[in-house]
Design an enzyme around this catalytic site. Structure first.
Site, PDB file in Angstrom:
ATOM      1  N   GLU A   1       1.174  11.972  -2.976  1.00 33.67           N
ATOM      2  CA  GLU A   1       1.383  10.714  -3.719  1.00 33.67           C
ATOM      3  C   GLU A   1       1.699   9.501  -2.833  1.00 33.67           C
ATOM      4  O   GLU A   1       2.626   8.740  -3.109  1.00 33.67           O
ATOM      5  CB  GLU A   1       2.498  10.914  -4.756  1.00 33.67           C
ATOM      6  CG  GLU A   1       2.163  12.022  -5.739  1.00 33.67           C
ATOM      7  CD  GLU A   1       3.291  12.357  -6.718  1.00 33.67           C
ATOM      8  OE1 GLU A   1       4.348  11.714  -6.668  1.00 33.67           O
ATOM      9  OE2 GLU A   1       3.099  13.276  -7.526  1.00 33.67           O
TER      10      GLU A   1
ATOM     11  N   GLU B   1      -2.636  20.421 -10.286  1.00 32.77           N
ATOM     12  CA  GLU B   1      -1.524  20.362 -11.256  1.00 32.77           C
ATOM     13  C   GLU B   1      -2.058  20.108 -12.664  1.00 32.77           C
ATOM     14  O   GLU B   1      -1.534  19.274 -13.406  1.00 32.77           O
ATOM     15  CB  GLU B   1      -0.524  19.256 -10.859  1.00 32.77           C
ATOM     16  CG  GLU B   1       0.009  19.427  -9.453  1.00 32.77           C
ATOM     17  CD  GLU B   1       1.033  18.377  -9.037  1.00 32.77           C
ATOM     18  OE1 GLU B   1       1.569  17.659  -9.899  1.00 32.77           O
ATOM     19  OE2 GLU B   1       1.291  18.268  -7.824  1.00 32.77           O
TER      20      GLU B   1
HETATM   21  O1  9MR Z   1       7.162  19.805 -12.612  1.00 28.80           O
HETATM   22  C1  9MR Z   1       8.111  19.221 -11.755  1.00 28.80           C
HETATM   23  C2  9MR Z   1       9.394  18.928 -12.547  1.00 28.80           C
HETATM   24  O2  9MR Z   1      10.024  20.140 -12.912  1.00 28.80           O
HETATM   25  C3  9MR Z   1      10.322  18.078 -11.713  1.00 28.80           C
HETATM   26  O3  9MR Z   1      11.432  17.686 -12.529  1.00 28.80           O
HETATM   27  C4  9MR Z   1       9.586  16.854 -11.200  1.00 28.80           C
HETATM   28  C5  9MR Z   1      10.493  15.959 -10.378  1.00 28.80           C
HETATM   29  O4  9MR Z   1       9.782  15.071  -9.593  1.00 28.80           O
HETATM   30  O5  9MR Z   1       8.472  17.268 -10.418  1.00 28.80           O
HETATM   31  C6  9MR Z   1       7.539  17.934 -11.203  1.00 28.80           C
HETATM   32  O6  9MR Z   1       6.386  18.204 -10.436  1.00 28.80           O
HETATM   33  C7  9MR Z   1       5.652  17.076  -9.953  1.00 28.80           C
HETATM   34  C8  9MR Z   1       4.893  17.529  -8.721  1.00 28.80           C
HETATM   35  O7  9MR Z   1       5.767  18.074  -7.775  1.00 28.80           O
HETATM   36  C9  9MR Z   1       4.130  16.370  -8.088  1.00 28.80           C
HETATM   37  N1  9MR Z   1       3.251  15.766  -9.052  1.00 28.80           N
HETATM   38  C10 9MR Z   1       3.847  15.378 -10.307  1.00 28.80           C
HETATM   39  C11 9MR Z   1       4.583  16.570 -10.925  1.00 28.80           C
HETATM   40  C12 9MR Z   1       5.116  16.198 -12.290  1.00 28.80           C
HETATM   41  O8  9MR Z   1       6.106  15.219 -12.191  1.00 28.80           O
END
Ligand code: 9MR
Length: 541
Positions: A355, A460
């Site tokens: 990102e 994802e």
């Molecule tokens: O799914 C993840 C969630 O449990 C966390 O709270 C969150 C915090 O940033 O991150 C989520 O995963 C992210 C992933 O690592 C990167 N892309 C976006 C995802 C959704 O936010």
């Protein structure tokens, strides 16, 4: 439904949490003051609500982890009083509110915060079928002199229990909170108990990984708690041959603050690290013949801010470029070496940088960018190439990467890295909705391959929807069409090598309110699952 009774239960629950043995540092005061402060936390309309301005001496908030919670005078707060959260030793430490009465409802959460942490997050935690999940509701960027407000909505599944709304931060400095509120959005439904679910029998489901075996791997994001229940693990083993750690391989799970600050000079160029948080997940993958996507090395989020400061003191002097390059190189080296030594061959792909593109265009102005400069991405890939074993592919990963503007930026900063031979793949996160035009998406996907010469992972995948009309069918059709198009591209020679779903059940998804995945909370399959299976077997009309 007896609304009065709900208020009484809420009041009782709040009193218990405020006065119980939770370790709060709350100044004791007169009973009259206590009860008037608590009454404010109950909605005038007899619908559960948490509403706190912290003007009295009591709060319904409980401490979370090692934190202490106090109500204090604070000139910067709206009425001169605030909640003060201190003594935090881990990012999840903070203040929490029990929120059982909000089960099955959409909640609106808001609050104001000031802190020398760059941001404060308000999250929800709940357990479904024995599995606990933690999801962000909103994040506010903060400074230490004035209050910054934020709000967000979240739908709590009807099957949830042990529900908490809590205040946390990726960094460990103290937090002041004011005007904190959790209220119901729309009509209130009272669910006295979590909807009772028995696990569905999943043994006769067709297998995604087998269905797609000639095209690409099929993966899922997992968490250690999932692996404690055989019902989940049986399904995961049957359906997936790749896994990603949803949270536990992120920098915040690996950098060890306490150890680092115990001897900052010793750890100056290489902060102390810990590798215990994701072992159970790696063991599971190895023992079941799966590969792992390593997620993620260099990211602006879920990365503690203290690593960017010269003496590891947030708010002090930022580390200079040279020092941050050393810290970055040592981090990448250590993580690669530990995983290669302990789990040789298991990690097939690394999200080296995650990102880095800003939503408003250009590069995100993260602390990596600020301390190192705009070549931090190419440096990260250079280090990753230097230390990665030959069988691990190096990926850049981003959301909304199918959008034209973002794609242009991403291609611009990845081209020199591709020319240097330091990147192998593009990860398209794919947190989408059923209204995203799949043709536009597939054109963008192909372009990453043709312009960079790299392979593609869908990293994802989840397809959000609103529960309106024939939503399950619409979502199922979308999954089918999406997968059919991926298969077509694969057959055309576009090297799509894996497709990972961001979770297993809707109830435990970070987008629980948008029902984006293939399985319901009880593991019964949704039309989305059938659609995904059909994607490999039925041709697009
Ligand atoms: O799914 C993840 C969630 O449990 C966390 O709270 C969150 C915090 O940033 O991150 C989520 O995963 C992210 C992933 O690592 C990167 N892309 C976006 C995802 C959704 O936010």
């Amino acid at each position: 439904m007896n609304i009065k009774k709900i208020s009484a239960v809420l009041l009782c629950m709040l009193m218990l949490s405020a006065c119980g043995t939770t370790g709060n540092t709350v100044t004791p005061d007169s009973a009259a003051e206590t009860s008037s402060a608590l009454t404010e936390t109950v909605s005038k309309n007899d619908i559960p609500e948490i509403k706190e301005n912290f003007s009295g001496n009591e709060t319904a908030a409980r401490t979370r982890g090692s934190a202490a919670v106090q109500l204090v005078d604070d000139a910067a707060a709206s009425d001169g009083r605030a909640m003060f959260i201190s003594g935090r030793q881990e990012s999840w430490n903070g203040a929490e509110y029990p929120a059982e009465l909000f089960r099955g409802n959409e909640i609106e959460v808001s609050g104001s915060f000031r802190s020398s942490n760059p941001s404060i997050r308000v999250s929800v935690q709940y357990t479904v079928m024995g599995n606990t999940c933690y999801n962000g509701v909103f994040t506010v960027e903060t400074n230490n002199s004035t209050y910054s407000s934020g709000d967000g909505n979240f739908t709590i599944p009807p099957s949830a229990e042990n529900i908490l709304v809590y205040i946390e931060s990726d960094n460990l400095e103290d937090i002041y909170a004011d005007e904190f509120q959790v209220k119901i959005k729309g009509e209130y439904t009272y669910l006295a108990k979590p909807a009772e679910l028995g696990f569905a029998d999943t043994s006769d489901y067709p297998s995604l990984k087998d269905t797609y075996s000639e095209y690409f791997r099929i993966g899922a994001a997992i968490s250690p708690a999932l692996l404690e229940k055989p019902e989940y693990t049986e399904l995961i083993k049957a359906q997936f041959n790749s896994v990603t750690m949803e949270n536990n391989m992120k920098p915040e799970a690996i950098f060890d603050h306490q150890k680092t600050i115990s001897d900052p000079d010793k750890y100056m160029e290489c902060p102390a690290l810990r590798f215990d948080r994701f072992k159970s997940e790696l063991d599971f993958a190895r023992d079941n013949g799966m590969t792992v996507r390593g997620h993620t090395l260099v990211w602006h989020s879920q990365t503690p801010n203290w690593i960017f400061y010269k003496d590891y003191k947030v708010g002090g002097e930022l580390a200079d470029r040279e020092l941050m390059l050393k810290r970055m190189e040592n981090y990448i080296k250590s993580v690669m070496e530990w995983t290669t030594e302990n789990y040789p061959g298991l990690i097939s792909a690394w999200d080296v940088v995650n990102e880095a593109a800003a939503d408003e265009g250009g590069m995100r102005k993260s602390l990596w960018y600020e301390t190192i400069g705009d070549d931090y991405i190419s440096k990260a890939f250079e280090f990753a190439r230097k230390y990665a074993p030959e069988d691990a592919k190096l990926f850049y990963n981003d959301y909304n990467s199918y959008m034209t503007g973002k794609q242009k930026d991403i291609l611009e900063f990845l081209k020199p890295i591709a020319e240097a031979g330091n990147i192998d793949g593009m990860g398209m996160q794919t947190h989408i909705n059923t209204d995203i035009n799949p043709t536009m998406y597939m054109i963008a996907l192909k372009k990453y391959h043709t312009e960079l010469g790299v392979e593609i992972n869908i990293t994802e995948l989840d397809v959000g929807t609103q529960k309106k009309g024939d939503w399950e069918k619409v979502q199922g059709d979308y999954y089918r069409d999406y997968m059919q198009r991926l298969v077509e591209l694969r057959k055309d020679g576009v090297p799509i090598t894996s497709v990972t779903l961001w979770g297993v059940t809707d109830a435990l998804s970070w987008r629980a309110g948008e029902f984006p995945l293939l399985f319901n909370a009880d593991l019964s399959k949704k039309p989305a699952f059938d659609g995904m299976i059909e994607g490999a077997t039925v041709s697009r009309s």
